[in-house]
Scaffold this motif. Structure first.
Motif, short mmCIF file in Angstrom:
data_model
loop_
_atom_site.label_atom_id
_atom_site.label_comp_id
_atom_site.label_asym_id
_atom_site.label_seq_id
_atom_site.Cartn_x
_atom_site.Cartn_y
_atom_site.Cartn_z
N GLU A 188 0.83 -1.21 0.00
CA GLU A 188 0.00 0.00 0.00
C GLU A 188 0.86 1.26 0.00
N ILE A 189 2.03 1.16 0.63
CA ILE A 189 2.89 2.34 0.75
C ILE A 189 3.26 2.85 -0.64
N ASP A 242 -4.64 0.20 9.53
CA ASP A 242 -3.30 0.76 9.73
C ASP A 242 -3.16 2.12 9.08
N ASP A 288 10.90 7.60 2.60
CA ASP A 288 10.86 7.03 3.94
C ASP A 288 9.39 6.84 4.30
N PHE A 289 9.13 5.98 5.26
CA PHE A 289 7.75 5.82 5.69
C PHE A 289 7.70 5.36 7.13
N MET A 302 4.76 3.41 9.94
CA MET A 302 3.43 2.82 10.09
C MET A 302 3.09 2.75 11.56
N ASN A 303 1.79 2.67 11.84
CA ASN A 303 1.41 2.54 13.24
C ASN A 303 1.93 1.22 13.81
N ASP A 304 2.06 1.16 15.12
CA ASP A 304 2.61 -0.03 15.75
C ASP A 304 1.69 -1.22 15.56
N LYS A 305 1.98 -2.22 16.34
CA LYS A 305 1.28 -3.49 16.14
C LYS A 305 -0.19 -3.47 16.55
N THR A 339 8.43 11.34 13.02
CA THR A 339 9.53 10.38 12.80
C THR A 339 9.99 10.41 11.35
N VAL A 340 9.08 10.69 10.45
CA VAL A 340 9.46 10.74 9.04
C VAL A 340 9.97 12.13 8.67
#
Ligand code: SF4
Lengths: 255, 442
Positions: A81-82, A106, A120-121, A123-126, A205-206
């Motif tokens: 998806e990214i 997500d 860069d990317f 994603m949300n955590d688990k 973070t990105v």
């Protein structure tokens, strides 16, 4: 009958989207449905519809994306998806910057360079904190239609702090706030704020490069856009069909 | 030790060793494969020997002190065990044992034994696995010998300090702690002197347990063997600079057991000398570990033991080779510090310097150097839920790798998992992140 040269299918956790593009890469045709439990059957049915829709009999590429991409057995290629969201959004908005895609389960923040490549990317955590599920769950609980969640939150300036980031705990927090007599509008505003704060942490973070672009189903929620602008100070721009960007990007990769 | 004990020990270990050798011969003939060879080179020819060495190591352990034949010490992976070996201790490394449980996919079951009596899931999964094994007797290696002595060195983390206290309490045996002051930038002479003195003071305690005199000459020889094995291991790592890389970090993860738990042994030196020969043959033939090596990456932090094969195949299928890692390098980079002529002093210096006992800036510099020297296209930083000292600073390290001031920044991915506990690993999500990362590298 439509001139379709490549298909993209985005099998998400909440909805399934299929997009056809013409030879020039324009979004020529699409369908969007709630996700069914039997992914394979649903995909086969959607592909049959697409087959009847396209004007030529020639076999065309099918690129699958979304968390269920592995279940699309007919796919000629599978892409995350990214990459697909970045491709779709870049093609429509023609902009480098920071793309925020808030999906059903997500969320992603993607840095796109001026040439449209992913730099860069994050994603949300688990867990489902910081995703559409966060709002969906509460909507169901409070009997507010999902499309109304944003407008209701924006109808007030009062705001209640929701401290749980966990989707399940936030739901119980909301229930107890209601029991204590807090106004629904203020609770919903607080709920959106909590989600946005998670997203902003991911943006940090990105690294934020203006403009902010939004895709994914939750992008249609006006409170998300407004609060994202408030929290980051950056302008937020949206493609015409934010929810289709994954499938659109996938179709473009098939060309 | 009585004659009958001696005979008992010899018979048992001889039969066991012969059986292990037969298994190796068979494996060598069949060239049995751990990996899917569509994308990966066949496993190293030396691999069955690693298995045999590990098997032998645990076999010896099983009978070591059962009949009062040898004394057994349990030690942390970064502990200065050379002086114990100089008193003929059989040394067992619980962390390695836990990793064996990890690759054997036994952690969920064994760790639950510890969790059920109250050990939190926030504690390092190595500690939980071993405490679970201690409480239940469950282990994939047959049987673990009880310790007569414990040696914990704080140069890897503070978890071991508390963990070994639990062990000392449970087994009611003496615990030696070697405290290694953290190195923020550079070490000091007094820190070296402090560690050296602790090692010297540990000798009489160990002598008493062993019932044997400490043999300084043997200590020097064992230090020499540790140094030589580490040097060879270091050369193994260096070979990863070749393109295509003859071995991957996944191979290193599998072949590193001897350097951790059998350093100071002559057969470990032979093992790595032979491994190096095999790798050089691969280089001569142009064989790469990943058949179609297109991208080269770094791995930071511990392996994900229960998914080694999955990750190796997933990446190889996409033309990605992991060729350098801060973790496997940890047993190589200290080789030059060992000085067999000066075993206490040099040992103190060596064991002060593991990467985990140094500031996060050091790890960043190591990674940047690797990116340059191994011509890497990116880095995967395994964010290990268990190992806090290894994972702290990774968010900033990732950032700095990305935006290297010299303009040589490389993409870096933070991959959330746990080195030993599969319950902290979500395969679907890891796969999406890894796949997206690889797409981004293209
Ligand atoms: S916390 Fe890290 S260094 Fe300490 S025992 Fe666990 S894995 Fe090893």
């Amino acid at each position: 009958m439509t001139d379709i040269r490549a298909l993209g299918i985005d099998v998400g956790s909440t909805t399934v989207k299929i997009v056809g593009v013409d030879a020039a890469g324009n979004l020529a045709w699409h369908l969007l449905e709630p996700a069914e439990p039997r992914v394979e059957d649903q995909v086969t049915r959607l592909l049959d519809i697409a087959d009847r829709e396209k004007s030529s009999d020639a076999k065309i590429p099918l690129v699958a994306t979304g968390y269920g991409r592995g279940l699309v057995l007919q796919a000629t290629r599978r892409v995350t998806e990214i990459t697909c969201h970045a491709r779709g959004v870049y093609r429509e908005l023609r902009h480098g910057g920071t793309l925020v895609d808030i999906g059903g389960q997500d969320s992603k923040v993607i840095a796109i360079d001026p040439q449209g490549d992913v730099l860069d990317f994050a994603m949300n955590d688990k867990c489902a904190a910081g995703t559409g599920r966060f709002i969906e769950n509460t909507a169901r609980r409070m009997h507010v239609p999902l499309e109304q969640m944003g407008p209701v939150a924006l109808a007030t300036t009062a705001e209640v702090l929701i401290s749980s980031t966990c989707t399940v705990f936030a739901e119980s927090e909301v229930i107890s706030l209601v029991a204590h007599g807090a106004a629904v509008e203020a609770i919903l505003r607080g709920l959106h704020r909590s989600l946005i704060k998670r997203i902003v942490a991911m943006i940090r973070t990105v690294g934020l490069v203006s403009p902010l672009m939004l895709s994914g189903g939750v992008a249609q929620n006006p409170a998300i856009r407004k609060m994202l602008e408030e929290e980051t100070g950056a302008p937020v721009i949206l493609p015409q069909h934010p929810q289709l960007m994954g499938a659109y990007g996938a179709a473009l990769m098939g060309l | 030790m009585s004659l009958s004990n001696e005979i008992n020990y010899r018979v048992n270990t001889t039969i066991g060793k012969a059986a292990l050798r037969a298994v190796r011969w068979q494996a060598e003939r069949q060239a049995s494969n751990r990996w899917k060879t569509d994308y990966l080179a066949p496993q190293l020819k030396i691999a069955p020997r690693t298995k045999e060495l590990i098997g032998r190591h645990y076999l010896e352990g099983q009978y070591a002190n059962a009949n009062a034949h040898r004394k057994v010490a349990w030690a942390t992976s970064g502990a200065p065990t050379e002086f114990l070996k100089a008193m003929d201790f059989y040394v067992l490394y619980p962390e390695n044992h836990a990793a064996v449980c990890g690759t054997a996919r036994r952690v969920e079951d064994i760790s639950t034994e510890a969790e059920n009596v109250g050990y939190s899931r926030d504690i390092c999964s190595y500690a939980r696995t071993d405490i679970g094994a201690m409480l239940s007797g469950k282990t994939p290696v047959g049987k673990l010998p009880k310790p007569d002595l414990l040696l914990a060195c704080t140069n890897i983390c503070q978890t071991v300090l508390l963990w070994y206290r639990v062990l000392a309490h449970h087994f009611n045996v003496p615990l030696i702690i070697i405290d290694t002051p953290f190195i923020y930038t550079e070490t000091t002479d007094y820190a070296v002197a402090y560690v050296k003195r602790q090692m010297e003071e540990a000798v009489p305690i160990a002598e008493k347990v062993a019932g044997k005199k400490f043999d300084e000459k043997k200590f020097r020889e064992i230090t020499r063997l540790s140094k030589t094995a580490s040097e060879l291991w270091s050369q193994v790592m260096e070979r990863g600079k070749h393109r295509p890389a003859p071995i991957s970090v996944f191979d290193q993860f599998i072949q590193m057991a001897p350097i951790v738990e059998m350093r100071g042994e002559a057969y470990t030196v032979d093992f790595y000398a032979d491994m190096l020969k095999e790798i050089d043959e691969r280089i001569a033939r142009g064989v790469g570990s990943v058949k179609e090596e297109r991208k080269r990456l770094l791995w930071d932090n511990l392996p994900i033991w229960y998914r080694l094969r999955y990750l190796a195949e997933f990446l190889a299928e996409r033309g990605v080779a992991i060729v350098a890692s801060t973790y496997t390098n940890a047993w190589a980079e200290l080789a030059p510090m060992f000085d067999p002529q000066n075993p206490f002093e040099s040992g103190a210096r060596t064991y002060l310097h593991p990467i985990l006992n140094r500031g996060t800036g050091y790890k960043l510099e190591t990674m940047k150097r690797m990116v340059k020297e191994f011509a890497l296209d990116g880095a995967i930083l395994h964010n290990d839920r268990s190992c806090k000292p290894y994972s702290i600073g990774q968010i900033d390290q990732r950032d700095r790798l990305l935006r290297d001031a010299d303009g040589r920044g490389v993409p870096a991915l933070l991959l959330e998992a746990d080195h030993n506990d599969p319950r902290a690993f979500s395969e679907e999500q890891a796969a999406t992140r890894l796949a997206a990362f690889v797409e981004m590298l293209e």
